[in-house]
Design a protein around this motif. Structure first.
Motif, PDB file in Angstrom:
ATOM      1  N   LEU A  89      12.123 -13.181  11.902  1.00 23.87           N
ATOM      2  CA  LEU A  89      12.991 -13.877  12.846  1.00 23.87           C
ATOM      3  C   LEU A  89      12.217 -15.064  13.402  1.00 23.87           C
ATOM      4  O   LEU A  89      11.081 -14.920  13.854  1.00 23.87           O
ATOM      5  CB  LEU A  89      13.397 -12.926  13.981  1.00 23.87           C
ATOM      6  CG  LEU A  89      14.202 -13.494  15.136  1.00 23.87           C
ATOM      7  CD1 LEU A  89      15.562 -14.000  14.657  1.00 23.87           C
ATOM      8  CD2 LEU A  89      14.391 -12.429  16.209  1.00 23.87           C
ATOM      9  N   LEU A  90      12.837 -16.244  13.346  1.00 24.39           N
ATOM     10  CA  LEU A  90      12.257 -17.466  13.884  1.00 24.39           C
ATOM     11  C   LEU A  90      13.190 -17.990  14.961  1.00 24.39           C
ATOM     12  O   LEU A  90      14.382 -18.183  14.707  1.00 24.39           O
ATOM     13  CB  LEU A  90      12.081 -18.519  12.781  1.00 24.39           C
ATOM     14  CG  LEU A  90      11.754 -19.945  13.206  1.00 24.39           C
ATOM     15  CD1 LEU A  90      10.408 -20.019  13.911  1.00 24.39           C
ATOM     16  CD2 LEU A  90      11.770 -20.872  12.002  1.00 24.39           C
ATOM     17  N   VAL A  91      12.661 -18.179  16.166  1.00 26.70           N
ATOM     18  CA  VAL A  91      13.452 -18.696  17.285  1.00 26.70           C
ATOM     19  C   VAL A  91      12.881 -20.049  17.683  1.00 26.70           C
ATOM     20  O   VAL A  91      11.688 -20.162  17.967  1.00 26.70           O
ATOM     21  CB  VAL A  91      13.426 -17.739  18.492  1.00 26.70           C
ATOM     22  CG1 VAL A  91      14.302 -18.270  19.604  1.00 26.70           C
ATOM     23  CG2 VAL A  91      13.869 -16.340  18.090  1.00 26.70           C
ATOM     24  N   HIS A  92      13.726 -21.066  17.671  1.00 19.59           N
ATOM     25  CA  HIS A  92      13.338 -22.410  18.092  1.00 19.59           C
ATOM     26  C   HIS A  92      13.624 -22.551  19.581  1.00 19.59           C
ATOM     27  O   HIS A  92      14.714 -22.203  20.038  1.00 19.59           O
ATOM     28  CB  HIS A  92      14.130 -23.472  17.322  1.00 19.59           C
ATOM     29  CG  HIS A  92      13.885 -23.449  15.850  1.00 19.59           C
ATOM     30  ND1 HIS A  92      12.880 -24.157  15.259  1.00 19.59           N
ATOM     31  CD2 HIS A  92      14.520 -22.784  14.858  1.00 19.59           C
ATOM     32  CE1 HIS A  92      12.900 -23.937  13.953  1.00 19.59           C
ATOM     33  NE2 HIS A  92      13.893 -23.100  13.687  1.00 19.59           N
ATOM     34  N   TYR A  93      12.669 -23.072  20.318  1.00 17.22           N
ATOM     35  CA  TYR A  93      12.829 -23.306  21.750  1.00 17.22           C
ATOM     36  C   TYR A  93      12.733 -24.804  22.029  1.00 17.22           C
ATOM     37  O   TYR A  93      11.844 -25.476  21.507  1.00 17.22           O
ATOM     38  CB  TYR A  93      11.767 -22.553  22.558  1.00 17.22           C
ATOM     39  CG  TYR A  93      11.988 -21.066  22.553  1.00 17.22           C
ATOM     40  CD1 TYR A  93      12.806 -20.461  23.495  1.00 17.22           C
ATOM     41  CD2 TYR A  93      11.389 -20.263  21.587  1.00 17.22           C
ATOM     42  CE1 TYR A  93      13.023 -19.087  23.474  1.00 17.22           C
ATOM     43  CE2 TYR A  93      11.604 -18.890  21.568  1.00 17.22           C
ATOM     44  CZ  TYR A  93      12.425 -18.320  22.513  1.00 17.22           C
ATOM     45  OH  TYR A  93      12.640 -16.965  22.487  1.00 17.22           O
ATOM     46  N   ASN A  94      13.639 -25.327  22.835  1.00 20.80           N
ATOM     47  CA  ASN A  94      13.676 -26.740  23.190  1.00 20.80           C
ATOM     48  C   ASN A  94      12.836 -26.996  24.440  1.00 20.80           C
ATOM     49  O   ASN A  94      13.334 -27.456  25.459  1.00 20.80           O
ATOM     50  CB  ASN A  94      15.124 -27.192  23.421  1.00 20.80           C
ATOM     51  CG  ASN A  94      15.963 -27.008  22.178  1.00 20.80           C
ATOM     52  OD1 ASN A  94      15.509 -27.277  21.074  1.00 20.80           O
ATOM     53  ND2 ASN A  94      17.174 -26.524  22.351  1.00 20.80           N
ATOM     54  N   ALA A  95      11.572 -26.675  24.356  1.00 14.81           N
ATOM     55  CA  ALA A  95      10.619 -26.892  25.449  1.00 14.81           C
ATOM     56  C   ALA A  95       9.228 -26.874  24.839  1.00 14.81           C
ATOM     57  O   ALA A  95       9.025 -26.297  23.767  1.00 14.81           O
ATOM     58  CB  ALA A  95      10.740 -25.798  26.501  1.00 14.81           C
TER      59      ALA A  95
END
Length: 184
Positions: A89-95
């Motif tokens: 699982l890869l989660v992209h965070y906009n920070a």
């Protein structure tokens, strides 16, 4: 005297709906917003809120996305990518991690542990921020907690063994074991 009663009547007509609006709408909404902000920080998150997302398989997209959206830093969540063959699982965070002032590293420890505890076949969890990426493997988490790993589904034990130590001294070593990198 009639003018006085008219003024009192008008005040009552406006005061009662205003009181009802404040008591039953405004205050509960502000409390809900405050609770939501507390849930964004690993040290304040209530693990019991994510227990409904427990699943033997990570391949259920809506369940996995619901889990990620209920974990700390979800306000910065971008897209997620699942690889069912690799069970990753890869989660992209906009920070970026600098903006988060240590919360990114705490969230790596908290979120990855929660994901491995609740998603039975998840083998790799990556949190990708705009400036850095952290990958944690199930085997690293299981070796850190040993035989106590399965007990972490209990919210009280999770708080004691995961949440409380994240903010304590020694979390740097834990982060190194999880990611192979240094905590900032």
């Amino acid at each position: 005297m009639d003018k006085r009663r008219l003024i009192i009547g008008l005040i009552i007509i406006f005061a009662i709906p205003l009181y009802i609006w404040i008591a039953y709408y405004e205050i509960p909404n502000k409390a809900e917003v405050g609770e939501g902000k507390l849930q964004q920080k690993p040290l304040n998150h209530n693990f019991a809120t994510v227990l409904p997302f427990e699943n033997e398989y990570m391949g259920d997209n809506s369940n996995t996305n619901g889990l990620v959206e209920s974990l700390p830093l979800s306000e910065f969540k971008g897209t997620i990518e699942m690889d069912p063959e690799q069970h990753s699982l890869l989660v992209h965070y906009n920070a970026n991690t600098v903006e988060l002032d240590g919360q990114a590293e705490q969230a790596v420890l908290y979120n990855s542990t929660a994901a491995f505890v609740l998603l039975g076949n998840l083998q790799e969890f990556t949190m990708q921020f705009t400036d850095e990426s952290f990958t944690v493997k199930r085997i690293q988490v299981e070796s850190w907690f040993g035989t106590e790993f399965n007990d972490l589904k209990d919210p009280d034990i999770f708080e004691e063994k995961v949440q409380n130590p994240i903010g304590a001294a020694g979390a740097e070593k834990w982060f190194e074991v999880y990611t192979g990198g240094k905590m900032k």
